[in-house]
Write a protein that holds these residues in place. Structure first.
Motif, PDB file in Angstrom:
ATOM      1  N   LEU A 250      33.480   0.083  15.289  1.00  0.00           N
ATOM      2  CA  LEU A 250      32.044   0.249  15.490  1.00  0.00           C
ATOM      3  C   LEU A 250      31.439  -0.994  16.129  1.00  0.00           C
ATOM      4  N   LEU A 251      31.899  -2.162  15.694  1.00  0.00           N
ATOM      5  CA  LEU A 251      31.436  -3.401  16.304  1.00  0.00           C
ATOM      6  C   LEU A 251      31.895  -3.494  17.758  1.00  0.00           C
ATOM      7  N   GLU A 252      33.110  -3.027  18.009  1.00  0.00           N
ATOM      8  CA  GLU A 252      33.601  -3.018  19.388  1.00  0.00           C
ATOM      9  C   GLU A 252      32.736  -2.120  20.257  1.00  0.00           C
ATOM     10  N   ASN A 253      32.365  -0.974  19.734  1.00  0.00           N
ATOM     11  CA  ASN A 253      31.448  -0.092  20.453  1.00  0.00           C
ATOM     12  C   ASN A 253      30.116  -0.789  20.716  1.00  0.00           C
ATOM     13  N   ALA A 254      29.605  -1.461  19.665  1.00  0.00           N
ATOM     14  CA  ALA A 254      28.304  -2.126  19.793  1.00  0.00           C
ATOM     15  C   ALA A 254      28.338  -3.199  20.871  1.00  0.00           C
ATOM     16  N   VAL A 255      29.450  -3.935  20.946  1.00  0.00           N
ATOM     17  CA  VAL A 255      29.582  -4.971  21.973  1.00  0.00           C
ATOM     18  C   VAL A 255      29.745  -4.343  23.346  1.00  0.00           C
ATOM     19  N   TYR A 256      30.645  -3.390  23.454  1.00  0.00           N
ATOM     20  CA  TYR A 256      31.012  -2.833  24.761  1.00  0.00           C
ATOM     21  C   TYR A 256      29.909  -1.962  25.345  1.00  0.00           C
ATOM     22  N   HIS A 257      29.226  -1.180  24.489  1.00  0.00           N
ATOM     23  CA  HIS A 257      28.223  -0.234  24.978  1.00  0.00           C
ATOM     24  C   HIS A 257      26.798  -0.745  24.829  1.00  0.00           C
ATOM     25  N   GLY A 258      26.593  -1.768  23.987  1.00  0.00           N
ATOM     26  CA  GLY A 258      25.242  -2.248  23.742  1.00  0.00           C
ATOM     27  C   GLY A 258      24.942  -3.603  24.343  1.00  0.00           C
ATOM     28  N   ILE A 259      25.801  -4.600  24.079  1.00  0.00           N
ATOM     29  CA  ILE A 259      25.528  -5.972  24.507  1.00  0.00           C
ATOM     30  C   ILE A 259      26.022  -6.229  25.923  1.00  0.00           C
ATOM     31  N   GLU A 260      27.282  -5.879  26.182  1.00  0.00           N
ATOM     32  CA  GLU A 260      27.925  -6.260  27.443  1.00  0.00           C
ATOM     33  C   GLU A 260      27.237  -5.702  28.683  1.00  0.00           C
ATOM     34  N   PRO A 261      26.898  -4.412  28.742  1.00  0.00           N
ATOM     35  CA  PRO A 261      26.326  -3.884  29.992  1.00  0.00           C
ATOM     36  C   PRO A 261      24.878  -4.272  30.239  1.00  0.00           C
ATOM     37  N   SER A 262      24.171  -4.764  29.223  1.00  0.00           N
ATOM     38  CA  SER A 262      22.749  -5.051  29.391  1.00  0.00           C
ATOM     39  C   SER A 262      22.499  -6.299  30.215  1.00  0.00           C
ATOM     40  N   GLY A 263      23.407  -7.303  30.119  1.00  0.00           N
ATOM     41  CA  GLY A 263      23.206  -8.564  30.831  1.00  0.00           C
ATOM     42  C   GLY A 263      22.240  -9.494  30.139  1.00  0.00           C
ATOM     43  N   ASP A 264      21.604  -9.069  29.055  1.00  0.00           N
ATOM     44  CA  ASP A 264      20.656  -9.901  28.316  1.00  0.00           C
ATOM     45  C   ASP A 264      21.189 -10.166  26.920  1.00  0.00           C
ATOM     46  N   LYS A 265      20.458 -10.990  26.185  1.00  0.00           N
ATOM     47  CA  LYS A 265      20.800 -11.243  24.797  1.00  0.00           C
ATOM     48  C   LYS A 265      20.574  -9.967  23.983  1.00  0.00           C
ATOM     49  N   GLY A 266      21.392  -9.808  22.979  1.00  0.00           N
ATOM     50  CA  GLY A 266      21.249  -8.655  22.103  1.00  0.00           C
ATOM     51  C   GLY A 266      21.718  -8.984  20.705  1.00  0.00           C
ATOM     52  N   THR A 267      21.218  -8.242  19.744  1.00  0.00           N
ATOM     53  CA  THR A 267      21.546  -8.486  18.338  1.00  0.00           C
ATOM     54  C   THR A 267      22.189  -7.248  17.731  1.00  0.00           C
ATOM     55  N   ILE A 268      23.315  -7.456  17.093  1.00  0.00           N
ATOM     56  CA  ILE A 268      23.977  -6.417  16.303  1.00  0.00           C
ATOM     57  C   ILE A 268      23.686  -6.705  14.846  1.00  0.00           C
ATOM     58  N   ARG A 269      23.177  -5.721  14.150  1.00  0.00           N
ATOM     59  CA  ARG A 269      22.852  -5.892  12.723  1.00  0.00           C
ATOM     60  C   ARG A 269      23.815  -5.052  11.881  1.00  0.00           C
ATOM     61  N   VAL A 270      24.382  -5.698  10.861  1.00  0.00           N
ATOM     62  CA  VAL A 270      25.330  -5.031   9.965  1.00  0.00           C
ATOM     63  C   VAL A 270      24.804  -5.172   8.540  1.00  0.00           C
ATOM     64  N   HIS A 271      24.637  -4.054   7.877  1.00  0.00           N
ATOM     65  CA  HIS A 271      24.113  -4.039   6.505  1.00  0.00           C
ATOM     66  C   HIS A 271      25.074  -3.266   5.613  1.00  0.00           C
ATOM     67  N   LEU A 272      25.487  -3.878   4.511  1.00  0.00           N
ATOM     68  CA  LEU A 272      26.361  -3.219   3.537  1.00  0.00           C
ATOM     69  C   LEU A 272      25.716  -3.321   2.166  1.00  0.00           C
ATOM     70  N   ALA A 273      25.654  -2.199   1.475  1.00  0.00           N
ATOM     71  CA  ALA A 273      25.042  -2.171   0.146  1.00  0.00           C
ATOM     72  C   ALA A 273      25.602  -1.002  -0.641  1.00  0.00           C
ATOM     73  N   CYS A 274      25.497  -1.079  -1.949  1.00  0.00           N
ATOM     74  CA  CYS A 274      25.888   0.015  -2.843  1.00  0.00           C
ATOM     75  C   CYS A 274      24.642   0.721  -3.333  1.00  0.00           C
ATOM     76  N   ARG A 275      24.692   2.048  -3.329  1.00  0.00           N
ATOM     77  CA  ARG A 275      23.617   2.862  -3.879  1.00  0.00           C
ATOM     78  C   ARG A 275      24.243   3.865  -4.818  1.00  0.00           C
TER      79      ARG A 275
END
Length: 345
Positions: A250-275
């Motif tokens: 999922l992180l690889e997807n976020a980098v490859y499809h979200g950050i890399e093609p944009s050419g600008d800075k980008g933030t990936i947010r990861v949240h883990l919690a128990c409910r």
């Protein structure tokens, strides 16, 4: 060690705590009740009314039996197979007798006794049919077949992951040899993870460590363009086990499809919690790619969705969606929901 085998033919009885098993049992019992109504009635309208009457009386007892089986499920798995099956059959027969005597109280004469015996035999036969179904299903999804399928699914994750990491290291060899050496050590550790037996579940902390290593290597390529925000709840159980290579793709997807093609800075947010008894994994990244990049998202997502089904049946799910923000930007969100039951197993 926890394994994919926990859900399949390695056990003689189904896991009565699994929501998929519970749903199939309820569906099977209701189908048998519908068949009985069709046989006993004179017409379709009569059969529908008869089925509704039967279902309204059977459901409470069925729910009670399922709850009882869920409570003693671990003990059933430890007992010999024939003992566990016998307990299930006796419980079903006793429930049918109880329901029959409750619906039509009679004295214990010959006819009344025969009716109760017939009800018990029918209840036991229904339970036997369902156990046979689960046995056939377990045979169809035998460990050899499913583990081979799982290995093939996991192998599909590797190419982009390895090629991107190697490219990142190659770019450092001349510019920063010391950092390149450290990166090669990190890559060697990632190779070691990839060489593991992916049938086994791993501690959540190991999966998070793997993700951090991957992101460190990607940051060598993207520099300040890649920003990652981790939000880990304080109550995350350290002993909780999850499938390997579940978050990293999922992180690889976020980098490859979200950050890399944009050419600008980008933030990936990861949240883990128990409910409650569920583990929630939320990942968000900006939508930086065009149509071609968005189409590429789905292979890894389908891969993970299928692996979750192999591990957890219906108890896990993966949700995705693109969201438009107030500032006009778009972001892609992924949520994985896993059961936390059996944390120490």
């Amino acid at each position: 060690m926890a394994s994919i085998k926990q859900n399949l033919a390695g056990q003689p009885l189904p896991d009565f705590r699994n929501s998929g098993v519970i749903l199939r049992i309820m569906l099977g019992v209701n189908l048998l009740a519908l068949a009985a109504a069709l046989v006993q009635s004179e017409g379709v309208s009569d059969s529908l009314q008869l089925y509704i009457d039967m279902a309204s009386r059977v459901q409470p007892l069925l729910v009670f039996n399922l709850a009882l089986l869920a409570l003693i499920g671990k003990a059933l798995q430890r007992w010999p197979a024939w003992v566990g099956c016998a307990v299930v059959l006796v419980l079903a027969a006793a429930s049918a007798i109880l329901l029959s005597s409750f619906l039509s109280p009679v004295a214990f004469d010959d006819s009344g006794t025969q009716r109760l015996i017939r009800a018990g035999l029918l209840g036991g036969a229904a339970a036997g049919c369902l156990l046979s179904y689960f046995a056939l299903r377990a045979a169809a999804l035998s460990p050899a077949l499913v583990e081979a399928r799982l290995q093939a699914l996991t192998a599909r994750i590797r190419p982009h992951f390895l090629f991107n990491s190697l490219n990142a290291v190659l770019s450092l060899i001349r510019a920063d040899p010391k950092r390149a050496e450290t990166a090669l050590e990190e890559l060697a550790e990632l190779f070691r993870v990839l060489m593991r037996d992916h049938r086994e579940l791993v501690p959540l902390a190991d999966e998070i460590a793997l993700c951090r290593q991957y992101l460190d290597l990607e940051k060598l390529r993207l520099g300040e363009r890649l920003n990652v925000e981790w939000d880990l709840a304080a109550d995350l159980p350290s002993e909780l086990k999850v499938p390997q290579l579940m978050v990293q793709p999922l992180l690889e997807n976020a980098v490859y499809h979200g950050i890399e093609p944009s050419g600008d800075k980008g933030t990936i947010r990861v949240h883990l919690a128990c409910r409650g008894d569920q583990l929630l994994i939320d990942l968000t990244n900006p939508c930086g790619g065009g149509a071609e990049h968005q189409r590429g998202n789905h292979m890894a997502l389908d891969n993970i969705r299928e692996r979750l089904a192999l591990y957890y049946d219906l108890e896990a799910r993966l949700e995705t969606g693109e969201v438009a923000l107030a500032d006009g930007q778009r972001e892609y969100r992924v949520r994985i929901v896993l059961p936390c039951r059996g944390r120490s197993s």
